[in-house]
Enzyme design. Structure first.
Site, short mmCIF file in Angstrom:
data_model
loop_
_atom_site.label_atom_id
_atom_site.label_comp_id
_atom_site.label_asym_id
_atom_site.label_seq_id
_atom_site.Cartn_x
_atom_site.Cartn_y
_atom_site.Cartn_z
N LYS A 20 0.85 -1.21 0.00
CA LYS A 20 0.00 0.00 0.00
C LYS A 20 0.88 1.24 0.00
O LYS A 20 1.69 1.44 0.90
CB LYS A 20 -0.91 0.00 1.22
CG LYS A 20 -1.86 1.20 1.25
CD LYS A 20 -2.89 1.07 2.35
CE LYS A 20 -2.48 1.68 3.66
NZ LYS A 20 -2.41 3.15 3.66
N ASP A 33 -3.23 4.23 -2.24
CA ASP A 33 -4.20 4.71 -1.24
C ASP A 33 -4.10 6.24 -1.13
O ASP A 33 -3.55 6.76 -0.17
CB ASP A 33 -3.91 4.04 0.11
CG ASP A 33 -4.91 4.44 1.19
OD1 ASP A 33 -6.03 4.86 0.85
OD2 ASP A 33 -4.55 4.33 2.38
N LYS A 55 -6.97 8.17 -1.62
CA LYS A 55 -8.33 8.60 -1.21
C LYS A 55 -8.83 9.77 -2.05
O LYS A 55 -9.06 10.88 -1.56
CB LYS A 55 -8.36 8.94 0.28
CG LYS A 55 -7.96 7.77 1.17
CD LYS A 55 -8.12 8.08 2.65
CE LYS A 55 -7.85 6.87 3.53
NZ LYS A 55 -6.45 6.39 3.50
N ASP A 74 -13.01 14.51 -5.69
CA ASP A 74 -13.05 15.78 -6.42
C ASP A 74 -14.24 15.67 -7.37
O ASP A 74 -15.03 14.71 -7.27
CB ASP A 74 -11.71 15.97 -7.18
CG ASP A 74 -11.39 17.45 -7.40
OD1 ASP A 74 -12.31 18.21 -7.80
OD2 ASP A 74 -10.23 17.85 -7.18
N THR A 120 -11.79 6.30 10.15
CA THR A 120 -11.86 5.73 11.51
C THR A 120 -11.27 6.68 12.56
O THR A 120 -11.38 6.43 13.75
CB THR A 120 -11.13 4.37 11.59
OG1 THR A 120 -9.86 4.50 10.96
CG2 THR A 120 -11.92 3.28 10.91
N ARG A 129 2.70 -0.69 10.97
CA ARG A 129 3.74 -0.72 12.01
C ARG A 129 4.09 -2.10 12.55
O ARG A 129 5.28 -2.36 12.81
CB ARG A 129 3.36 0.26 13.13
CG ARG A 129 3.58 1.70 12.71
CD ARG A 129 2.83 2.68 13.57
NE ARG A 129 1.39 2.59 13.34
CZ ARG A 129 0.50 3.36 13.95
NH1 ARG A 129 0.90 4.26 14.84
NH2 ARG A 129 -0.79 3.24 13.67
#
Ligand code: C5P
Length: 247
Positions: A40, A67, A69, A72, A130, A226
């Protein structure tokens, strides 16, 4: 029942390349060579490393999830998706609140690209980020004149629209994945917020789940950052997760 990204594969592993420079990402890609994972690329790395870097790794056979996002006007997002498709990315994210017109326009442009031989990337809808809690979300909703009793209420409404408007999947928390798998078996569920057992120091992911449990709940793919990129032995950690996913 899991909707699969790759036929015959239940839950796949997406490694989030959350790095500030391409050299660090290169080192991880080299370390994980040969493992069946998807990488990603988010805003930070994309802005630092650029599209040529992404194309370089795709040409070397790596699978990439872009990714960024997108959100527009329909024409602008559709043209951005065309560039992503020419780059060869396998999946990309866009905001579902961009609406039906934005999604229709993207599908039209990507169908033209597919006719020219460019593979259509899977379109994944982001619903409510989130990072919003109910209070923060109600502030935004009220400012736009909408009453939403909770972020979850808006998530459910937007997932329904993602399905109706023909998106391939959605990004959702591990705690929503069973609901998605049961109600929208046509949608892929891409699930961040994954933790092994111990907490990451200073963790900002509050509602987490283990890879095994997220897979059992029907995730099409889990996104892990991570726990892999900060691990002492990233390859061993990735192998352990792949073992839990049995894919
Ligand atoms: O390090 P960690 O495993 O928390 O990384 C999760 C990745 O998934 C990050 O790249 C983060 O931006 C992304 N993500 C997320 N929550 C969302 C959407 C994306 O954590 N709702």
């Amino acid at each position: 029942m899991t909707n699969a990204l790759t036929p015959g594969c239940n839950t796949e592993l997406i490694v989030a390349l959350d790095f500030s420079d391409a050299q660090k990402a290169d080192a991880l890609l080299a370390e994980l060579e040969g493992l069946p994972v998807i990488y990603k690329v988010g805003l930070e790395l994309f802005l630092q490393a650029g599209p040529e870097w992404v194309k370089h790794w795709i040409n070397k056979g790596r699978r990439v999830f872009l990714d960024l996002k997108f959100h527009d006007i329909p024409n602008t997002v559709a043209k951005a998706c065309v560039q992503a498709s020419r780059m060869g990315v396998e999946m990309l994210t866009l905001h579902t609140v961009g609406g039906r017109q934005m999604i229709d326009r993207i599908q039209e442009e990507l169908a033209n690209e597919a006719a020219k031989g460019h593979q259509k990337p899977k379109l994944l809808g982001v619903t409510v980020l989130t990072s919003f809690d109910d209070l923060g979300w109600s502030e935004v909703a009220q400012a736009t004149g909408v009453e939403s009793p909770s972020a979850r209420h808006s998530v459910e409404g937007l997932v329904a629209k993602a399905s109706e408007w023909g998106l391939d999947g959605i990004v959702c928390s591990p705690w929503e994945v069973s609901w998605v798998a049961e109600n929208y078996p046509n949608l892929l569920s891409i699930v961040p917020g994954i933790r092994l057992d111990q907490k990451v120091v200073g963790d900002d992911q509050a509602r987490t789940m283990t890879p095994k449990l997220a897979a059992e709940r029907g995730a099409s793919a889990i996104v892990v950052g991570r726990p892999i990129i900060l691990a002492e032995h990233p390859r061993n950690t990735a192998l352990r997760i792949l073992g839990d996913l049995k894919c």
